[in-house]
Design a protein around this motif. Structure first.
Motif, PDB file in Angstrom:
ATOM      1  N   ASN A 277      19.265   0.485  61.849  1.00 35.72           N
ATOM      2  CA  ASN A 277      19.132  -0.157  60.550  1.00 35.72           C
ATOM      3  C   ASN A 277      19.292  -1.665  60.642  1.00 35.72           C
TER       4      ASN A 277
ATOM      5  N   GLU B  72       7.778   6.517  53.153  1.00 32.39           N
ATOM      6  CA  GLU B  72       8.795   6.267  54.173  1.00 32.39           C
ATOM      7  C   GLU B  72       9.323   4.841  54.062  1.00 32.39           C
TER       8      GLU B  72
ATOM      9  N   LYS C  10      11.571   4.525  51.109  1.00 33.66           N
ATOM     10  CA  LYS C  10      12.861   5.171  51.349  1.00 33.66           C
ATOM     11  C   LYS C  10      13.738   4.305  52.233  1.00 33.66           C
ATOM     12  N   GLU C  11      13.142   3.830  53.307  1.00 31.87           N
ATOM     13  CA  GLU C  11      13.918   3.016  54.242  1.00 31.87           C
ATOM     14  C   GLU C  11      14.397   1.731  53.571  1.00 31.87           C
TER      15      GLU C  11
ATOM     16  N   VAL D 278      17.388   2.276  51.363  1.00 33.18           N
ATOM     17  CA  VAL D 278      18.651   2.388  52.086  1.00 33.18           C
ATOM     18  C   VAL D 278      19.142   0.997  52.498  1.00 33.18           C
TER      19      VAL D 278
ATOM     20  N   ASP E  57      16.589  11.990  49.802  1.00 32.29           N
ATOM     21  CA  ASP E  57      16.712  11.459  51.163  1.00 32.29           C
ATOM     22  C   ASP E  57      17.514  10.170  51.189  1.00 32.29           C
ATOM     23  N   VAL E  58      17.193   9.302  50.238  1.00 31.61           N
ATOM     24  CA  VAL E  58      17.892   8.013  50.198  1.00 31.61           C
ATOM     25  C   VAL E  58      19.378   8.256  50.008  1.00 31.61           C
TER      26      VAL E  58
ATOM     27  N   THR F 214      21.111  10.913  50.747  1.00 37.44           N
ATOM     28  CA  THR F 214      21.723  11.471  51.951  1.00 37.44           C
ATOM     29  C   THR F 214      21.995  10.373  52.952  1.00 37.44           C
ATOM     30  N   ASP F 215      21.000   9.486  53.105  1.00 37.93           N
ATOM     31  CA  ASP F 215      21.185   8.406  54.073  1.00 37.93           C
ATOM     32  C   ASP F 215      22.342   7.510  53.676  1.00 37.93           C
ATOM     33  N   LEU F 216      22.395   7.205  52.394  1.00 37.68           N
ATOM     34  CA  LEU F 216      23.457   6.313  51.938  1.00 37.68           C
ATOM     35  C   LEU F 216      24.822   6.976  52.084  1.00 37.68           C
TER      36      LEU F 216
ATOM     37  N   GLU G  46      25.707   9.072  54.178  1.00 36.49           N
ATOM     38  CA  GLU G  46      26.091   9.089  55.577  1.00 36.49           C
ATOM     39  C   GLU G  46      26.757   7.774  55.956  1.00 36.49           C
ATOM     40  N   ILE G  47      26.227   6.720  55.374  1.00 33.81           N
ATOM     41  CA  ILE G  47      26.760   5.404  55.695  1.00 33.81           C
ATOM     42  C   ILE G  47      28.092   5.188  54.987  1.00 33.81           C
TER      43      ILE G  47
END
Lengths: 646, 338
Positions: free
Chosen positions: A18, A267, A270-271, A274, A384-385, A387-389, A391-392
């Protein structure tokens, strides 16, 4: 850290995808405003930032923690002043940063006043100087990359929001990659040149790709559909303000360009979300891991929403309707455009040109992705976003400043201790002359003064003295109600949890803390104010709980102790944090009603430089909120413990 | 000065100091302990076993002639025409930073004398310049102002002091081994600063009666006749210095195999280390440990021996939690498992 001599290759940094993507985006699109990298110490934050040097022709200019205002913004050029008697500006770090990359390590440790001025200069692209008889300004167009360790201190949200992208470095737990890191470090330090040579080609590849991406950014359109998607996601994640939306759009575009795409994909969005929304979500502290799930809220129309605010068909229909009407979305876009500060770089913003592109797009609706967001797709993207966030995200602690509000961390120092943060013309004779400023003040007059064998003649009127600030520690006296009404109901555990969280904060900052407990018909000054934070924790563990609540006596004890303390330490800001349900049941004078008496006791209490904070630890259901009453009597604030512990 | 080799016990602290002299890349030592536990005595005495270093003559920073790319601005200018600098050899020193030191004394500042006499700005080096190539010792480092500690750690980590103040901008090499000592009763260091120290040692007064008696009698003997006492230990001191010199040259040839590196990474992950400093320091320390023993092969035992020095101050215990999640005693078990 300022790695000026050691320059690690960008491609050699392992992992941290990232952060690497973020930095590449920044180099791809000049209109992006800065990258903030957060991470625990020792995770190669500074190394990564410095490694950007291999990817761009720009210089990396450091803003070191010790730099004074003079050094950062500039001041009189004293050598010309002495020689020619002319006052002329000599720019500082920000002037060197013009057209380059400004790197601020440990941005959260910078003096807040300086930091505000720096961000102001950067967002207006100009540095204005009014000092030493100089009035000047110069342009400062720079890209900022900052790093910080969030465990030390948080950055004010208003400053964090200035960064379009914020990434958090998550520690690696893979044995294999960690071993690779060790091996590479050994190799690098053994023979830096050979090591760098190994990665030269790879770095060159990244550099070429960025150059290509830079060229292709203007041709990538941000479609109305993209904006719709982004606005929806930002909205759902409760991103504050419009900077997030714009940042997402630009970042998505930069990502598309880096990936060699011709249009922005899901994609990419989404990226980008995040990267851009991590630091912009609200509310983020209270709900911890469930950061973006809000329990109960009301949307604009006043409808109550359910727990999980997923996108409903109704909303999409609404968007579609708005889209048909156009004006609302146009307004939204207009708002976005308006909220961008006017920039001096050409074509650097999401400006009319791009909007035109959007308008042109309307005619022939994007063949691949329709204009109207698709419920399933956006919901999936959002998931998805999230989940990614998540995780962080890490569980945040309760910070003292959340309890007591803004804590002043620097106080003017009256003696010669502390760091010089500025200078002034002294009143009378000074014991602490500021040599540099004095010489600067004298410099323009050298042409007309008679040299006495010296090169510089200083007259009394030139003399300046230092203004010094000390990083002031604050004192926090905790008053913990350990009476039976709390210990029997388990609410004491909550209180201890809160104290512990606050103590950790004090531990980090090296504040003084103390503890007084009351219960068991006893008031116990368990720990007088000390820097040994662990002592307080030990004392809490040993405290006997139960019994009645001698709140009145506790207040009197605090009053006496704190008044003595403040007399001896007049510079210190003190806080008394009482954690109680406020239900006094043991009067100081026998036969009095404890609660009635409390009011009279409170009226007699007066401690200078000290604020009262009552943390209400009372039961949810009760007739009278005594804690709130107590706070009112004492002129303090009252906070519900549930707000803190979450 | 009390002889290094005459100090009773405190083997761990001595080991940590010596390993740092052998490989300054380890990143310094923090010594924690109650008062009167020979913290300062040991650290100051370290000077007796320090190896000699070769440096450029008359350079205030004592630049290393082998690394022209790291010269200070003076040497860079002086030897830019390819002239071979004259060198001299002098022993490494222990430079002390007093608690009252101000920022300008530490980092260096504008040379006022030069300004007044010539009207030209010149940089006046501070303690960090003196410290280059030496040991920098800060007693009671926990009482030092935070921003000065930050500055020290930055320089120590990067080997460079970058000064930007009073309108002078100056960079000079500042590569030193930072040694701090503190009494934890007076408050701790910020946890983030702890991570920057390569190693830490917690020391306690000797409990063993025989040892305590020995401490007292040696001290009395020293006070009675310092010269004779020092003479008595000269051979031992000399031997340690020889070993250090040998280890320093040996360490260049030591290769660490992948298996051992993975073991270090495994330890780090097991003990919840976030950053990579611990991993890297463990490997470097293990290597120095092997070199000190005169071996060219690093073993698991080296790793096991030094791991507590590297890990204990970085353990992610809750600051107030005596029952930390991890027990440093697990190192052995952990390495067995691996």
């Amino acid at each position: 850290m300022s790695g000026r001599l050691l320059r690690y290759p960008f491609s050699a940094v392992i992992g941290e995808r990232n952060a690497k993507r973020a930095l590449q985006c920044l180099l791809t699109d000049d209109s992006l405003n800065g990258v903030l990298i957060k991470g625990p110490s020792g995770t190669a934050k500074s190394v990564l930032v410095r490694s950007m040097a291999g990817l761009t022709d720009k210089d990396i200019v450091d803003l070191p923690a010790g730099a004074g205002d003079e050094d950062i913004f500039g001041g009189i050029d004293f050598e010309t002043a002495v020689k020619d008697g002319v006052t002329q500006l000599k720019g500082g770090i920000l002037q060197r940063a013009h057209g380059n990359i400004l790197c601020i390590d440990n941005i959260n440790l910078l003096d807040p006043k300086t930091l505000n001025t720096v961000t102001e200069c950067i967002s207006t692209h100009t540095v204005k100087i009014e000092r030493d008889g100089i009035s000047a300004e110069y342009p400062c167009d720079t890209t900022v990359v900052a790093t910080m360790d969030p465990a030390e201190r948080e950055l004010p949200e208003s400053i964090a929001d200035r960064f379009d992208i914020c990434v958090l470095i998550v520690p690696d737990t893979e044995i294999r990659t960690r071993s690779d890191v060790i091996e590479q470090d050994l190799e690098f330090r053994e023979d830096p040149d050979a090591f760098c040579a190994r990665f030269r080609d790879e770095d060159e590849g990244v550099r070429k790709n960025i150059e290509r991406a830079r060229a292709s950014v203007p041709s990538i359109k941000i479609t109305r559909r993209d904006i719709n998607d982004i606005v929806l996601i930002c909205n759902k994640l409760h991103a504050v303000g419009h900077r997030g939306d714009i940042a997402c759009a630009r970042t998505a575009r930069a990502l598309a360009a880096l990936d060699g795409g011709e249009y922005i994909t899901e994609e990419n969005i989404k990226e980008a979300s995040v990267l851009c929304l991590l630091h912009r979500r609200k509310p983020k502290t209270i709900f911890n891991e469930k950061a973006d799930v809000f329990i109960h809220s009301t949307d604009a129309e006043g409808h109550e929403r359910d727990e999980e605010p997923e996108i409903s068909n109704r909303e999409i229909a609404e968007l579609a309707r708005m889209s048909r009407e156009q004006d609302k979305i146009d307004q939204e876009i207009q708002d976005i455009v308006d909220s961008v500060e006017v920039s001096t770089t050409e074509g650097s913003d999401l400006q009319p040109k791009e909007i035109e592109a959007i308008d042109a797009e309307e005619e022939s609706i994007d063949s691949e992705r329709g204009e109207i967001p698709d419920v399933d797709i956006v919901t999936a993207m959002l998931r998805d976003v999230r989940t990614d966030l998540a995780e962080i995200d890490r569980i945040e602690m309760i910070h003292l400043n959340k309890v007591v509000g803004h804590i002043p961390r620097a106080a003017l120092s009256s003696d010669r201790n502390g760091r010089a943060s500025g200078y002034r013309i002294p009143e009378g004779k000074t014991k602490d002359p500021a040599l540099g400023p004095t010489i600067r003040a004298a410099s323009p007059y050298q042409k007309i003064r008679k040299p006495n064998g010296l090169s510089i003649v200083i007259e009394p009127s030139d003399i300046r003295e230092n203004i010094r600030t000390k990083a002031s520690s604050c004192s926090f006296m905790f008053g913990l109600d350990v009476s039976g009404s709390l210990s029997d109901t388990g609410r004491l555990d909550e209180a201890i949890k809160a104290v512990r969280a606050m103590l950790e904060d004090g531990y980090v900052r090296r504040d003084k803390v103390g503890l007084i407990t009351f219960g068991q018909r006893l008031v116990n000054l368990a720990v007088p104010l000390t820097r040994n934070v662990e002592a307080v924790f030990d004392a809490i563990e040993k405290t006997e709980t139960g019994g009645s609540t001698p709140l009145g006596r506790a207040l009197l004890t605090l009053n006496k102790y704190m008044n003595n303390y403040v007399r001896k330490n007049p510079d210190e800001q003190c806080y008394i944090i009482l954690i109680t349900d406020g239900e006094a049941d043991t009067a100081v004078t026998e036969g009095f009603d404890a609660i009635m008496e409390l009011r009279r006791i409170c009226a007699t209490i007066k401690i200078p430089n000290t604020e009262w904070i009552i943390i209400d630890n009372g039961a949810r259901t009760r007739r009278v909120n005594y804690a709130l009453k107590l706070a009112n009597y004492l002129g303090g604030r009252c906070i519900d413990i549930r707000e803190l512990v979450g | 000065m009390f002889p290094f080799t005459a100090i009773v016990g405190q083997e761990l602290m001595k080991k940590a100091l010596i390993l740092n002299v052998i490989d300054p890349g380890i990143g310094g030592v923090l010594v924690k302990g109650e008062k009167g536990t020979a913290k300062s005595t040991t650290i100051r005495a370290l000077e007796q076993v320090l190896p000699p270093v070769t440096h450029i003559r008359d350079c205030p920073f004592r630049c290393d002639p082998r690394h022209p790319e790291k010269y200070c601005p003076y040497c860079t200018e002086k030897y830019s025409d390819g002239k071979v600098p004259e060198t001299e050899t002098s022993p490494m020193k222990v430079v002390e930073l007093p608690l009252s030191a101000t920022e300008d004394r530490v980092a260096g500042t504008l040379d006022i004398e030069s300004v007044l006499q010539t009207g030209k700005k010149k940089f006046e080096p501070g303690i960090l310049a003196q410290a280059n190539g030496n040991i920098l010792y800060v007693d009671e480092i926990n009482l030092l102002e935070d921003y000065i500690v930050d500055m020290l750690l930055d320089s120590a980590a990067m080997g460079v002091n970058y000064v930007e103040r009073e309108g002078v901008s100056f960079t000079h090499p500042a590569k030193f081994v930072l040694v701090g000592s503190m009494n934890p009763e007076e408050g701790d260091l910020r946890p983030q600063l702890l991570d920057r120290f390569g190693m830490s040692v917690e020391i306690k007064g000797e409990k063993n009666l025989g040892m305590r008696t020995e401490v007292v009698s040696r001290r009395l003997e020293f006070d009675l006749d310092p010269y004779a006492f020092t003479e008595k230990y000269r051979a031992d001191t000399e031997e340690i210095r020889e070993r250090i010199v040998k280890a320093k040259s040996l360490i260049k040839d030591i290769r660490t195999d992948r298996k051992l590196i993975e073991a270090a990474a495994y330890l780090s992950v097991y003990f919840g280390m976030e950053g990579h400093r611990a991993d890297i320091t463990m490997i470097r320390s293990a290597r120095a440990n092997a070199a000190y023993a005169g071996r060219t092969e690093v073993t698991k035992d080296d790793l096991e021996e030094i791991a507590p020095l590297v890990l204990s101050h970085r353990l992610k215990k809750k600051p107030f939690d005596k029952t930390s999640d991890y027990d440093i005693q697990d190192v052995h078990k952990c390495l067995e498992d691996f």
